[in-house]
Design a protein around this motif. Sequence first.
Motif, PDB file in Angstrom:
ATOM      1  N   LYS A  30     -12.271  68.878  18.173  1.00  0.00           N
ATOM      2  CA  LYS A  30     -11.045  68.557  17.446  1.00  0.00           C
ATOM      3  C   LYS A  30      -9.896  69.305  18.115  1.00  0.00           C
ATOM      4  O   LYS A  30      -9.934  70.530  18.235  1.00  0.00           O
ATOM      5  CB  LYS A  30     -11.178  68.965  15.972  1.00  0.00           C
ATOM      6  CG  LYS A  30      -9.977  68.573  15.123  1.00  0.00           C
ATOM      7  CD  LYS A  30     -10.231  68.897  13.658  1.00  0.00           C
ATOM      8  CE  LYS A  30      -9.060  68.472  12.792  1.00  0.00           C
ATOM      9  NZ  LYS A  30      -9.303  68.711  11.355  1.00  0.00           N
ATOM     10  N   LYS A  33      -3.110  66.330  19.247  1.00  0.00           N
ATOM     11  CA  LYS A  33      -3.121  64.978  19.815  1.00  0.00           C
ATOM     12  C   LYS A  33      -2.799  64.937  21.304  1.00  0.00           C
ATOM     13  O   LYS A  33      -3.256  64.044  22.023  1.00  0.00           O
ATOM     14  CB  LYS A  33      -2.152  64.090  19.039  1.00  0.00           C
ATOM     15  CG  LYS A  33      -0.702  64.553  19.078  1.00  0.00           C
ATOM     16  CD  LYS A  33       0.176  63.649  18.218  1.00  0.00           C
ATOM     17  CE  LYS A  33       1.631  64.109  18.223  1.00  0.00           C
ATOM     18  NZ  LYS A  33       2.468  63.258  17.345  1.00  0.00           N
ATOM     19  N   VAL A 130     -10.934  59.594  16.138  1.00  0.00           N
ATOM     20  CA  VAL A 130      -9.909  59.502  15.095  1.00  0.00           C
ATOM     21  C   VAL A 130      -8.646  60.148  15.652  1.00  0.00           C
ATOM     22  O   VAL A 130      -8.613  61.353  15.905  1.00  0.00           O
ATOM     23  CB  VAL A 130     -10.362  60.215  13.804  1.00  0.00           C
ATOM     24  CG1 VAL A 130      -9.249  60.171  12.764  1.00  0.00           C
ATOM     25  CG2 VAL A 130     -11.627  59.589  13.259  1.00  0.00           C
ATOM     26  N   SER A 131      -7.621  59.332  15.877  1.00  0.00           N
ATOM     27  CA  SER A 131      -6.419  59.853  16.529  1.00  0.00           C
ATOM     28  C   SER A 131      -5.236  58.938  16.228  1.00  0.00           C
ATOM     29  O   SER A 131      -5.407  57.837  15.694  1.00  0.00           O
ATOM     30  CB  SER A 131      -6.641  59.918  18.048  1.00  0.00           C
ATOM     31  OG  SER A 131      -6.452  58.649  18.638  1.00  0.00           O
ATOM     32  N   PRO A 132      -4.009  59.360  16.604  1.00  0.00           N
ATOM     33  CA  PRO A 132      -2.838  58.490  16.415  1.00  0.00           C
ATOM     34  C   PRO A 132      -2.706  57.427  17.493  1.00  0.00           C
ATOM     35  O   PRO A 132      -1.750  56.652  17.465  1.00  0.00           O
ATOM     36  CB  PRO A 132      -1.668  59.487  16.475  1.00  0.00           C
ATOM     37  CG  PRO A 132      -2.167  60.613  17.305  1.00  0.00           C
ATOM     38  CD  PRO A 132      -3.629  60.727  17.023  1.00  0.00           C
ATOM     39  N   SER A 138      -7.294  53.623  22.584  1.00  0.00           N
ATOM     40  CA  SER A 138      -8.490  54.424  22.335  1.00  0.00           C
ATOM     41  C   SER A 138      -9.681  53.841  23.082  1.00  0.00           C
ATOM     42  O   SER A 138     -10.441  54.562  23.740  1.00  0.00           O
ATOM     43  CB  SER A 138      -8.794  54.488  20.834  1.00  0.00           C
ATOM     44  OG  SER A 138      -7.761  55.113  20.126  1.00  0.00           O
ATOM     45  N   SER A 293      -9.182  65.512   6.307  1.00  0.00           N
ATOM     46  CA  SER A 293      -8.900  65.848   7.701  1.00  0.00           C
ATOM     47  C   SER A 293      -9.452  64.766   8.622  1.00  0.00           C
ATOM     48  O   SER A 293     -10.303  63.961   8.235  1.00  0.00           O
ATOM     49  CB  SER A 293      -9.522  67.201   8.069  1.00  0.00           C
ATOM     50  OG  SER A 293     -10.930  67.085   8.186  1.00  0.00           O
ATOM     51  N   SER A 294      -8.978  64.762   9.857  1.00  0.00           N
ATOM     52  CA  SER A 294      -9.429  63.767  10.834  1.00  0.00           C
ATOM     53  C   SER A 294     -10.919  63.905  11.126  1.00  0.00           C
ATOM     54  O   SER A 294     -11.618  62.899  11.330  1.00  0.00           O
ATOM     55  CB  SER A 294      -8.619  63.896  12.126  1.00  0.00           C
ATOM     56  OG  SER A 294      -8.698  65.222  12.638  1.00  0.00           O
ATOM     57  N   SER A 295     -11.423  65.124  11.153  1.00  0.00           N
ATOM     58  CA  SER A 295     -12.855  65.310  11.403  1.00  0.00           C
ATOM     59  C   SER A 295     -13.686  64.766  10.249  1.00  0.00           C
ATOM     60  O   SER A 295     -14.804  64.254  10.454  1.00  0.00           O
ATOM     61  CB  SER A 295     -13.180  66.790  11.641  1.00  0.00           C
ATOM     62  OG  SER A 295     -12.619  67.611  10.637  1.00  0.00           O
ATOM     63  N   TRP A 297     -12.874  62.118   8.491  1.00  0.00           N
ATOM     64  CA  TRP A 297     -12.892  60.666   8.688  1.00  0.00           C
ATOM     65  C   TRP A 297     -13.876  60.277   9.795  1.00  0.00           C
ATOM     66  O   TRP A 297     -14.576  59.266   9.693  1.00  0.00           O
ATOM     67  CB  TRP A 297     -11.490  60.157   9.033  1.00  0.00           C
ATOM     68  CG  TRP A 297     -10.584  60.085   7.840  1.00  0.00           C
ATOM     69  CD1 TRP A 297      -9.593  60.961   7.517  1.00  0.00           C
ATOM     70  CD2 TRP A 297     -10.593  59.093   6.815  1.00  0.00           C
ATOM     71  NE1 TRP A 297      -8.981  60.579   6.343  1.00  0.00           N
ATOM     72  CE2 TRP A 297      -9.575  59.430   5.895  1.00  0.00           C
ATOM     73  CE3 TRP A 297     -11.363  57.958   6.574  1.00  0.00           C
ATOM     74  CZ2 TRP A 297      -9.306  58.684   4.753  1.00  0.00           C
ATOM     75  CZ3 TRP A 297     -11.095  57.198   5.445  1.00  0.00           C
ATOM     76  CH2 TRP A 297     -10.072  57.562   4.550  1.00  0.00           C
ATOM     77  N   ALA A 298     -13.924  61.080  10.845  1.00  0.00           N
ATOM     78  CA  ALA A 298     -14.862  60.798  11.936  1.00  0.00           C
ATOM     79  C   ALA A 298     -16.301  60.823  11.430  1.00  0.00           C
ATOM     80  O   ALA A 298     -17.103  59.944  11.763  1.00  0.00           O
ATOM     81  CB  ALA A 298     -14.662  61.807  13.066  1.00  0.00           C
TER      82      ALA A 298
END
Length: 326
Positions: A30, A33, A130-132, A138, A293-295, A297-298
Amino acid sequence: SKKQIAELLDNVGASYNAFTSKEFTGYYIKVAKEHIGLALDVVSDIYLNSTLEQREVEKERKVILEELKMREDLPMLKAQEVFEELLYGDTPAGWPVGGTRETVGRIRQEDIFNYYQLHYVAPATLVCLVSPLEHKDSLEKIKNYFATSRNENLSPKAPPIVTSQSKPGLLVKSKDTDQTHLNMGFRSFGLEHPDRFALELLALILGGGMSSRLFQKVREEEGLAYYVHADCDFETDTGSLSIKAGCSHEKIGYALEAILTEVISIKKNAVEPQELQKVKDQIKGQTALSLESSSDWASFYGEQEILRNKVLTPQEIFAVSDENTK
């Protein structure tokens, strides 16, 4: 080297590690970005180009043996391992994920290399980002970094779990502890079974919070345990509902009696609509908090894809759950 990899990631404040479950192994990084490329570079390099040198195998063997000793000193974790051993016996599902001192001691470099060759292939691999970034960007990055992945479908399927039980089972491990740690439960079913949602709600009713039946009975009314809770464990082809508690050695009989009283009560008497709705709302709130958090969601989407080969949003999961628990 390991140090070079660690320094690269530490220099950008990354959070990174690896983990192994009963059904898959994961590597995660993680980062901010602007360092997405670095994260993909390091993960793909580990995946594609690990050297598995003999001296590194020997170093890691010592590390894992220390980890096993640590787990032995954590009786709450040990109780879960003993419960799985009782459920599944001397089969892969009943073995501890980290192995034993004996198995770790005899694994050879060749064994690890052969496993790597069989399982680290594209058809058995999932990359979750999982990113912007835009979706197409991606995909392009992932394709570039993992371009040399081997596409052979070599990874063998795990043998199906076969269970057989005709009477209650009991397994006791003696350790020098200040508490007795109890893990009792019931066989259930795998991830795809439609009743899994009902079982999750049942676990919440029994021991999913401070207002749950077991917490109120065992801790608040009887004062028998500091912790008591119930939860579900679902694998692709099997599962269980378990109740965990820790109490003084001399109170274990009373704790068991109190737990069984609640289990028998919920078996005999229908759950009131108000209580059912309470745990439905509870699971929605817990899900929202677990995806902050993004993690998170991953993990949420990645585990669905690799274990079920399909992905549902939280809202879709709630809709299916409501339909199956009316």
